[in-house]
Structure formats: C-alpha cells, structure tokens
Design a protein around this motif. Sequence first.
Motif, PDB file in Angstrom:
ATOM      1  N   UNK A 203       0.794  -1.230   0.000  1.00 35.01           N
ATOM      2  CA  UNK A 203       0.000   0.000   0.000  1.00 35.01           C
ATOM      3  C   UNK A 203       0.826   1.280   0.000  1.00 35.01           C
ATOM      4  N   UNK A 204       2.135   1.169  -0.159  1.00 33.60           N
ATOM      5  CA  UNK A 204       2.940   2.378  -0.198  1.00 33.60           C
ATOM      6  C   UNK A 204       4.328   2.100  -0.740  1.00 33.60           C
ATOM      7  N   UNK A 205       5.050   3.177  -1.051  1.00 30.79           N
ATOM      8  CA  UNK A 205       6.391   3.020  -1.603  1.00 30.79           C
ATOM      9  C   UNK A 205       7.167   4.326  -1.467  1.00 30.79           C
ATOM     10  N   UNK A 206       8.486   4.218  -1.599  1.00 32.52           N
ATOM     11  CA  UNK A 206       9.370   5.367  -1.729  1.00 32.52           C
ATOM     12  C   UNK A 206      10.336   5.026  -2.853  1.00 32.52           C
ATOM     13  N   UNK A 207      10.136   5.638  -4.009  1.00 32.09           N
ATOM     14  CA  UNK A 207      10.926   5.300  -5.182  1.00 32.09           C
ATOM     15  C   UNK A 207      12.388   5.707  -5.020  1.00 32.09           C
ATOM     16  N   UNK A 208      12.654   6.776  -4.263  1.00 35.10           N
ATOM     17  CA  UNK A 208      14.035   7.216  -4.046  1.00 35.10           C
ATOM     18  C   UNK A 208      14.798   6.199  -3.208  1.00 35.10           C
ATOM     19  N   UNK A 209      14.159   5.733  -2.149  1.00 33.18           N
ATOM     20  CA  UNK A 209      14.789   4.733  -1.281  1.00 33.18           C
ATOM     21  C   UNK A 209      14.612   3.314  -1.808  1.00 33.18           C
ATOM     22  N   UNK A 210      13.738   3.150  -2.815  1.00 32.80           N
ATOM     23  CA  UNK A 210      13.428   1.846  -3.404  1.00 32.80           C
ATOM     24  C   UNK A 210      12.879   0.885  -2.354  1.00 32.80           C
ATOM     25  N   UNK A 211      11.913   1.411  -1.591  1.00 30.04           N
ATOM     26  CA  UNK A 211      11.269   0.594  -0.561  1.00 30.04           C
ATOM     27  C   UNK A 211       9.770   0.520  -0.800  1.00 30.04           C
ATOM     28  N   UNK A 212       9.148  -0.510  -0.236  1.00 27.61           N
ATOM     29  CA  UNK A 212       7.709  -0.729  -0.345  1.00 27.61           C
ATOM     30  C   UNK A 212       7.148  -0.951   1.055  1.00 27.61           C
ATOM     31  N   UNK A 213       5.985  -0.376   1.302  1.00 26.19           N
ATOM     32  CA  UNK A 213       5.316  -0.527   2.591  1.00 26.19           C
ATOM     33  C   UNK A 213       4.232  -1.595   2.470  1.00 26.19           C
ATOM     34  N   UNK A 214       4.222  -2.521   3.408  1.00 26.71           N
ATOM     35  CA  UNK A 214       3.258  -3.624   3.363  1.00 26.71           C
ATOM     36  C   UNK A 214       2.565  -3.774   4.705  1.00 26.71           C
ATOM     37  N   UNK A 215       1.408  -4.432   4.669  1.00 30.45           N
ATOM     38  CA  UNK A 215       0.697  -4.841   5.882  1.00 30.45           C
ATOM     39  C   UNK A 215       0.575  -6.355   5.853  1.00 30.45           C
ATOM     40  N   UNK A 216       1.110  -6.995   6.883  1.00 29.87           N
ATOM     41  CA  UNK A 216       1.033  -8.449   7.005  1.00 29.87           C
ATOM     42  C   UNK A 216      -0.096  -8.782   7.972  1.00 29.87           C
ATOM     43  N   UNK A 217      -1.123  -9.524   7.543  1.00 28.53           N
ATOM     44  CA  UNK A 217      -2.265  -9.806   8.417  1.00 28.53           C
ATOM     45  C   UNK A 217      -2.029 -10.901   9.451  1.00 28.53           C
ATOM     46  N   UNK A 218      -0.838 -11.538   9.424  1.00 27.50           N
ATOM     47  CA  UNK A 218      -0.539 -12.575  10.408  1.00 27.50           C
ATOM     48  C   UNK A 218      -0.114 -11.891  11.704  1.00 27.50           C
ATOM     49  N   UNK A 219      -0.949 -11.974  12.744  1.00 26.99           N
ATOM     50  CA  UNK A 219      -0.796 -11.132  13.930  1.00 26.99           C
ATOM     51  C   UNK A 219       0.513 -11.349  14.672  1.00 26.99           C
ATOM     52  N   UNK A 220       1.003 -12.559  14.710  1.00 24.34           N
ATOM     53  CA  UNK A 220       2.194 -12.861  15.513  1.00 24.34           C
ATOM     54  C   UNK A 220       3.400 -12.018  15.115  1.00 24.34           C
TER      55      UNK A 220
END
Length: 248
Positions: A203-220
């Motif tokens: 659901x997100x990114x930073x093209x300069x840093x070449x990173x991606x933001x994610x949400x993992x639904x596995x609670x642990x």
Amino acid sequence: MPASRWIAGGIAAFTATAAVATGIVVSTSGDRDGGRAGVAGAAQALPSRPAAVPQGMPYEPAPVPPSRPTLQQTAFSPASYTVKITGQYQSRNNWCVPTSSSISLRTLGVKVSQATLAKKMRTAGPGTTARQALPVLNAYAKPKHLAYRTGDDISTGTRLLAKVRYDAGVLHRATVLGVWADDLPWNARQGFPNHTGHAIVVYGYNATKKTITVWDPWKATGGKHTISAAKLSAVSQKGGMFVLNRTL
C-alpha cells in the motif's frame, strides 16, 4: 496467512503433507519458479514448528485475466505515496487472502468483512486459490471501473516497484501480494515450513529509497513493515501480485 501452493507462476512439484491442524502444503522441489505447478508425492509428516502456523492461498499454475480490458498504465506517479488503510489481522489461520482482500477492497470504497469474503471465496483447508479469489474481488471492483489480475512480471525490484507505484501512487489503492512467509525478514525465527505461501497487502512506496510498505495480516509477526523492493520481489510468488488496473 500461508499455505504453500500459490498464485500464478510455476513451481516444479509439491508434496501434500499430513498437516491436519494447519493444512499447509509443503513444496519439496526446492524450485520456486521453474516448471509447472502441481501436487505430487505421498503424504509425509511436517517438521516440528510452532503450534500456530499460518496458512494461506494455494498456488495457481496460470494467471487469471480480468473480465474487462484494462487501460494503459501511462499516468504519472509521485516519488512516494502511502495509501491510507484500515489494518486487520486474520481471524483464522487460512484467512490471509480474505483478510488482505478486505483491506484492499476498503481502499476501493468497498466495506466487506474477511468472514464474508472467506465464505464467497470458499476458503477451506490450506487457503484460497487465485481462481477462487479473483472473481469475487472483481465482482466488487467492476462497479468502480477497476479490475484485479495476477501473472504480471514482478521478478525484479524495479518491476515490482513499478506495479506498486501505479496501484498506490496513481490509483491510490492497496492490493494483495503473494509471498513466501518463511522468507519474510520478520519471520526469520518463526520456523515456518519451506515454501509457506502467504498473502499480504502492498500500500505504499518510496521510489528514491526503493522501498515498499506492506501490511502483514498474520498477527504474531505482522502489521506494518517497510522492505526493499528488491527483497520483496525475491520473496514474492512468481506473478503473485493482484495488480489493479482501470477498466474501459
């Protein structure tokens, strides 16, 4: 969360296990990208692991195209963008796909519970296949003039980031990504079986840093994580992103 036959792409062979409690299917081929997907071999016991092992979406051997033609991805995307999401954790071990789908659909303006999606997708045993999930997702997406599909090339960080930049940066929507749970950095000490398939939300990114933001639904071990595009590509199922596109 996971299971281990996944979305579009190829895995040489799988061995069905006797994992009654979890229903996880473990690949014995050691090749996550080559050959045709399938289930082969006799049932065998899983290695010891934590009692609460997640399950997810079985692997699919071929992409499922959207029912309507999509528009070209020509719009400009900003250097960075994060879609506002309402995070959820999966209520059951094999509900990673319904849960991730529920989060994604909410960014389309559609509020539908993971329980409802699990029922409509006929989630059972090791999880939910792409062929089960996509028709349900597209029934909700069609009135929004959007469509989900699998099978796009996300084999490098650059290619994966381009897809995320369009979905998050242009459409302002979150979507679902198939990964190998055992290879995710935050699961390094969880002891998941090899080739444990899982669904997360991008659901997100930073093209300069070449990173991606994610949400993992596995609670642990889940919740919000930021990971390099290259690393996320390396741990993703081949063709396993539910790419969103505008439709005609």
